[in-house]
Design an enzyme around this catalytic site. Structure first.
Site, PDB file in Angstrom:
ATOM      1  NE  ARG A 166      82.947 -11.160  27.661  1.00 53.41           N
ATOM      2  CZ  ARG A 166      83.312 -11.233  29.114  1.00 53.41           C
ATOM      3  NH1 ARG A 166      82.087 -11.164  29.956  1.00 53.41           N
ATOM      4  NH2 ARG A 166      84.554 -11.113  29.749  1.00 53.41           N
ATOM      5  CB  SER A 239      87.894 -12.144  23.618  1.00 52.19           C
ATOM      6  OG  SER A 239      88.644 -11.676  24.951  1.00 52.19           O
ATOM      7  CD  GLU A 335      83.517 -11.387  23.294  1.00 45.92           C
ATOM      8  OE1 GLU A 335      83.840 -12.177  24.235  1.00 45.92           O
ATOM      9  OE2 GLU A 335      83.926 -10.458  23.443  1.00 45.92           O
TER      10      GLU A 335
HETATM   11  P1  FAD Z   1      79.978  -2.332  17.836  1.00 46.84           P
HETATM   12  O1  FAD Z   1      81.370  -3.178  17.446  1.00 46.84           O
HETATM   13  O2  FAD Z   1      80.046  -1.023  16.925  1.00 46.84           O
HETATM   14  O3  FAD Z   1      78.781  -2.977  17.772  1.00 46.84           O
HETATM   15  C1  FAD Z   1      78.464  -4.118  18.387  1.00 46.84           C
HETATM   16  C2  FAD Z   1      77.380  -4.828  18.200  1.00 46.84           C
HETATM   17  O4  FAD Z   1      76.341  -3.807  18.837  1.00 46.84           O
HETATM   18  C3  FAD Z   1      76.830  -4.717  16.642  1.00 46.84           C
HETATM   19  O5  FAD Z   1      76.095  -5.968  16.613  1.00 46.84           O
HETATM   20  C4  FAD Z   1      76.098  -3.617  16.514  1.00 46.84           C
HETATM   21  O6  FAD Z   1      75.049  -3.575  15.586  1.00 46.84           O
HETATM   22  C5  FAD Z   1      75.351  -3.236  17.876  1.00 46.84           C
HETATM   23  N1  FAD Z   1      75.211  -1.938  18.446  1.00 46.84           N
HETATM   24  C6  FAD Z   1      76.153  -1.114  18.460  1.00 46.84           C
HETATM   25  N2  FAD Z   1      75.682   0.196  19.249  1.00 46.84           N
HETATM   26  C7  FAD Z   1      74.318  -0.278  19.371  1.00 46.84           C
HETATM   27  C8  FAD Z   1      73.173   0.521  19.856  1.00 46.84           C
HETATM   28  N3  FAD Z   1      73.387   1.880  20.371  1.00 46.84           N
HETATM   29  N4  FAD Z   1      71.868  -0.048  19.793  1.00 46.84           N
HETATM   30  C9  FAD Z   1      71.693  -1.383  19.398  1.00 46.84           C
HETATM   31  N5  FAD Z   1      72.750  -2.123  19.038  1.00 46.84           N
HETATM   32  C10 FAD Z   1      74.185  -1.284  18.929  1.00 46.84           C
HETATM   33  N6  FAD Z   1      84.658  -6.810  25.404  1.00 46.84           N
HETATM   34  C11 FAD Z   1      84.058  -6.996  26.785  1.00 46.84           C
HETATM   35  O7  FAD Z   1      83.155  -7.465  27.019  1.00 46.84           O
HETATM   36  N7  FAD Z   1      85.181  -7.197  27.770  1.00 46.84           N
HETATM   37  C12 FAD Z   1      86.421  -6.463  27.534  1.00 46.84           C
HETATM   38  O8  FAD Z   1      87.460  -6.626  28.296  1.00 46.84           O
HETATM   39  C13 FAD Z   1      86.795  -6.104  25.965  1.00 46.84           C
HETATM   40  N8  FAD Z   1      87.942  -5.738  25.724  1.00 46.84           N
HETATM   41  C14 FAD Z   1      88.305  -5.445  24.351  1.00 46.84           C
HETATM   42  C15 FAD Z   1      89.691  -5.045  24.077  1.00 46.84           C
HETATM   43  C16 FAD Z   1      89.995  -4.706  22.962  1.00 46.84           C
HETATM   44  C17 FAD Z   1      91.389  -4.216  22.318  1.00 46.84           C
HETATM   45  C18 FAD Z   1      88.937  -4.783  21.982  1.00 46.84           C
HETATM   46  C19 FAD Z   1      89.188  -4.172  20.632  1.00 46.84           C
HETATM   47  C20 FAD Z   1      87.646  -5.099  22.131  1.00 46.84           C
HETATM   48  C21 FAD Z   1      87.340  -5.404  23.383  1.00 46.84           C
HETATM   49  N9  FAD Z   1      85.815  -5.843  23.772  1.00 46.84           N
HETATM   50  C22 FAD Z   1      85.796  -6.239  25.102  1.00 46.84           C
HETATM   51  C23 FAD Z   1      84.765  -5.953  22.694  1.00 46.84           C
HETATM   52  C24 FAD Z   1      84.235  -4.446  22.602  1.00 46.84           C
HETATM   53  O9  FAD Z   1      85.068  -3.659  22.788  1.00 46.84           O
HETATM   54  C25 FAD Z   1      82.955  -4.423  23.470  1.00 46.84           C
HETATM   55  O10 FAD Z   1      81.801  -5.490  23.045  1.00 46.84           O
HETATM   56  C26 FAD Z   1      82.067  -3.102  23.251  1.00 46.84           C
HETATM   57  O11 FAD Z   1      81.022  -3.033  23.889  1.00 46.84           O
HETATM   58  C27 FAD Z   1      81.784  -2.940  21.762  1.00 46.84           C
HETATM   59  O12 FAD Z   1      81.292  -1.652  21.393  1.00 46.84           O
HETATM   60  P2  FAD Z   1      81.402  -1.002  20.084  1.00 46.84           P
HETATM   61  O13 FAD Z   1      80.675   0.401  20.356  1.00 46.84           O
HETATM   62  O14 FAD Z   1      82.489  -0.853  19.439  1.00 46.84           O
HETATM   63  O15 FAD Z   1      80.288  -1.696  19.429  1.00 46.84           O
HETATM   64  P1  NAP Z   2      93.110 -13.879  31.887  1.00 46.08           P
HETATM   65  O1  NAP Z   2      93.117 -12.937  33.358  1.00 46.08           O
HETATM   66  O2  NAP Z   2      94.570 -14.179  31.184  1.00 46.08           O
HETATM   67  O3  NAP Z   2      92.351 -15.047  32.255  1.00 46.08           O
HETATM   68  C1  NAP Z   2      91.960 -16.043  31.187  1.00 46.08           C
HETATM   69  C2  NAP Z   2      90.702 -16.404  31.090  1.00 46.08           C
HETATM   70  O4  NAP Z   2      90.322 -17.193  32.557  1.00 46.08           O
HETATM   71  C3  NAP Z   2      89.790 -15.026  31.134  1.00 46.08           C
HETATM   72  O5  NAP Z   2      89.241 -14.958  29.907  1.00 46.08           O
HETATM   73  C4  NAP Z   2      88.716 -15.362  32.248  1.00 46.08           C
HETATM   74  O6  NAP Z   2      87.322 -15.371  31.890  1.00 46.08           O
HETATM   75  C5  NAP Z   2      89.300 -16.369  33.080  1.00 46.08           C
HETATM   76  N1  NAP Z   2      89.248 -16.035  34.647  1.00 46.08           N
HETATM   77  C6  NAP Z   2      90.663 -15.730  34.828  1.00 46.08           C
HETATM   78  N2  NAP Z   2      90.579 -15.713  36.400  1.00 46.08           N
HETATM   79  C7  NAP Z   2      89.375 -15.841  36.680  1.00 46.08           C
HETATM   80  C8  NAP Z   2      88.694 -15.844  37.842  1.00 46.08           C
HETATM   81  N3  NAP Z   2      89.136 -15.568  39.092  1.00 46.08           N
HETATM   82  N4  NAP Z   2      87.360 -16.281  37.836  1.00 46.08           N
HETATM   83  C9  NAP Z   2      86.586 -16.778  36.780  1.00 46.08           C
HETATM   84  N5  NAP Z   2      87.278 -16.630  35.565  1.00 46.08           N
HETATM   85  C10 NAP Z   2      88.443 -16.339  35.532  1.00 46.08           C
HETATM   86  O7  NAP Z   2      92.363 -12.888  30.602  1.00 46.08           O
HETATM   87  P2  NAP Z   2      92.592 -11.741  29.920  1.00 46.08           P
HETATM   88  O8  NAP Z   2      92.545 -12.399  28.458  1.00 46.08           O
HETATM   89  O9  NAP Z   2      93.976 -11.272  30.357  1.00 46.08           O
HETATM   90  O10 NAP Z   2      91.420 -10.678  30.031  1.00 46.08           O
HETATM   91  C11 NAP Z   2      91.365 -10.310  31.416  1.00 46.08           C
HETATM   92  C12 NAP Z   2      89.854  -9.690  31.451  1.00 46.08           C
HETATM   93  O11 NAP Z   2      89.688  -9.015  30.583  1.00 46.08           O
HETATM   94  C13 NAP Z   2      88.932 -11.176  31.527  1.00 46.08           C
HETATM   95  O12 NAP Z   2      87.971 -10.943  32.226  1.00 46.08           O
HETATM   96  C14 NAP Z   2      88.368 -10.833  29.872  1.00 46.08           C
HETATM   97  O13 NAP Z   2      87.069 -11.347  29.766  1.00 46.08           O
HETATM   98  C15 NAP Z   2      88.664  -9.208  29.679  1.00 46.08           C
HETATM   99  N6  NAP Z   2      88.706  -9.401  28.353  1.00 46.08           N
HETATM  100  C16 NAP Z   2      87.795  -9.254  27.301  1.00 46.08           C
HETATM  101  C17 NAP Z   2      88.011  -9.202  26.000  1.00 46.08           C
HETATM  102  C18 NAP Z   2      86.920  -9.101  25.164  1.00 46.08           C
HETATM  103  O14 NAP Z   2      86.966  -8.826  23.839  1.00 46.08           O
HETATM  104  N7  NAP Z   2      85.814  -9.869  25.546  1.00 46.08           N
HETATM  105  C19 NAP Z   2      89.281  -8.582  25.489  1.00 46.08           C
HETATM  106  C20 NAP Z   2      90.187  -8.451  26.526  1.00 46.08           C
HETATM  107  C21 NAP Z   2      89.961  -8.791  27.733  1.00 46.08           C
HETATM  108  P3  NAP Z   2      86.500 -14.050  31.523  1.00 46.08           P
HETATM  109  O15 NAP Z   2      86.655 -13.712  30.510  1.00 46.08           O
HETATM  110  O16 NAP Z   2      84.985 -14.853  31.924  1.00 46.08           O
HETATM  111  O17 NAP Z   2      86.541 -12.984  32.499  1.00 46.08           O
END
Ligand code: FAD
Ligand code: NAP
Length: 339
Positions: A166, A239, A335
């Site tokens: 991340r 998250s 995050e």
């Molecule tokens: P923004 O929120 O608009 O911006 C995020 C950052 O990036 C800010 O600092 C902004 O200044 C910068 N930025 C945006 N666009 C640009 C650009 N073109 N150039 C330079 N900087 C820029 N994330 C995960 O990694 N895995 C997930 O599974 C995941 N699940 C999510 C589920 C939900 C329900 C929600 C609400 C969020 C989730 N996220 C997840 C987080 C998020 O969706 C991601 O990080 C996504 O990539 C953010 O994109 P955005 O366009 O909304 O960015």
């Molecule tokens: P989950 O499946 O309930 O698992 C809980 C946590 O354990 C996750 O965050 C994941 O880490 C870790 N995990 C589970 N299985 C794993 C494996 N086999 N090996 C290594 N790590 C493992 O998680 P969840 O909340 O439902 O999310 C599912 C996936 O979607 C995850 O990958 C999570 O990162 C992603 N997600 C991200 C966001 C966001 O905003 N960043 C939001 C929703 C979902 P990791 O996070 O490192 O995968």
């Protein structure tokens, strides 16, 4: 200037927490030329610039005293296709999940595990988005960014992005690089990643024996819809904390008091803990203070029940961080990007 700049614009529709703050100035850029015009316009007036995409990884704690530049550029193109490996380029403003669907509809595998993540293509490299065992670094083929210090365009390969968990070079240098377009190396074959969490189990439940990339996407979408709140119904930024990666010795100490600890050993000997598990054990799941709360199904997600301010959500996050540090000796890092 051909682009319209508006003053005092509500950012509520532009952040998935649904927080009501205003941008001093707001504009949308549809191409490189509009990006350059807006950056020059802001520089002449000495306005700071905040670039956003879908606003799904932001926590806005006050009115933004800047030009908020929303990337709205569109376009997807195939750069090469040898029948096995396909390189696809998408403009920064393309919405992420529809782009993933586009690749699947065109028979390209690689992004299916990243289905249903909100936001834009341009923001995806910022934190090397990841889910269900895949991160964009695994399918990354390059990106083009504008250096806001020099105005020059630069192409980045995988190594130059310095992706981490991340994390990326871009996240560590906020405000320097404006990502214009991103390239992905996808596959015409099906090398699927099914061994993470409940993915295979869901495919079995759906009666799918030999899944396609589209089947994996469908299964992951159904898992995510059950677990995660839809920002259109309940404000959130996914998250709220990163999963902490800590020393194995600390994990053993925690495990003595909490035998059920969820922990994933990493290649470097450290151990990744599930932050959601720690927060749930500490009793925060379902907690609510006014309109700021911890989601009832997923303790890692902070939610806005309607009128919470960014400050209230931030204060709740800090309380959780303090409690987790006191109970487990583990520091939780936020995050979303705080403004
Ligand atoms: P923004 O929120 O608009 O911006 C995020 C950052 O990036 C800010 O600092 C902004 O200044 C910068 N930025 C945006 N666009 C640009 C650009 N073109 N150039 C330079 N900087 C820029 N994330 C995960 O990694 N895995 C997930 O599974 C995941 N699940 C999510 C589920 C939900 C329900 C929600 C609400 C969020 C989730 N996220 C997840 C987080 C998020 O969706 C991601 O990080 C996504 O990539 C953010 O994109 P955005 O366009 O909304 O960015
Ligand atoms: P989950 O499946 O309930 O698992 C809980 C946590 O354990 C996750 O965050 C994941 O880490 C870790 N995990 C589970 N299985 C794993 C494996 N086999 N090996 C290594 N790590 C493992 O998680 P969840 O909340 O439902 O999310 C599912 C996936 O979607 C995850 O990958 C999570 O990162 C992603 N997600 C991200 C966001 C966001 O905003 N960043 C939001 C929703 C979902 P990791 O996070 O490192 O995968």
């Amino acid at each position: 200037m051909s682009v319209q700049v508006q003053a005092q614009v509500s950012l509520k529709p532009f952040n998935t927490f649904g927080i009501e703050v205003k941008a001093a100035q707001f504009a949308q850029a549809h191409n490189d030329d509009e990006v350059r015009q807006l950056l020059a316009y802001a520089a002449e007036r000495q306005w700071p610039v905040l670039v956003i995409g879908g606003g799904s990884n932001l926590l806005l704690t006050a009115d933004v005293q800047a030009l908020v530049l929303r990337m709205a550029s569109q376009g997807i193109r195939v750069l090469s296709d040898d029948g096995q490996r396909v390189v696809v380029e998408a403009e920064a403003g393309e919405a992420w999940h529809p782009f993933v669907q586009w690749t699947l509809d065109h028979g390209m595998a690689g992004l299916e595990n990243l289905s249903l993540i909100p936001g834009t293509v341009g923001a995806a490299p910022m934190q090397n988005i990841g889910a269900y065992g895949v991160e964009i670094k695994d399918v990354f083929a390059g990106l083009t960014a504008l250096d806001r210090h020099t105005g020059e365009l630069r192409d980045f390969d995988l190594q130059a992005c310095d992706f981490g968990y991340r994390d990326s070079l871009f996240k560590r240098n906020p405000g320097r690089w404006l990502i214009l377009r991103v390239r992905f190396a996808l596959s015409r074959g099906t090398q699927l990643h099914l061994d993470y969490g409940p993915v295979r189990q869901r495919l079995n439940e759906q009666g799918v024996e030999q899944p396609s990339a589209q089947d994996v996407s469908t299964a992951i979408c159904s898992i995510r819809r059950e677990k995660l709140p839809d920002p259109l119904e309940l404000g959130n930024a996914g998250s709220f904390f990163k999963n902490p990666v800590v020393a194995a010795v600390l994990v053993e100490r925690i495990r003595q008091a909490h035998p059920g600890l969820v922990a994933y050993p990493q290649a470097d000997g450290q151990v990744k803990l599930a932050a959601g598990w720690l927060i749930e054990q500490a009793g925060w799941k379902g907690f609510r203070d006014g309109d700021a709360g911890v989601h009832q199904q997923q303790a890692l997600v902070l939610v806005n029940y309607g009128q919470a301010s960014g400050g209230q959500l931030h204060a709740l996050a800090q309380k959780i961080q303090g409690d987790i540090l006191a109970r487990f000796g583990v520091e939780l890092e936020m995050e979303p990007n705080l403004y």
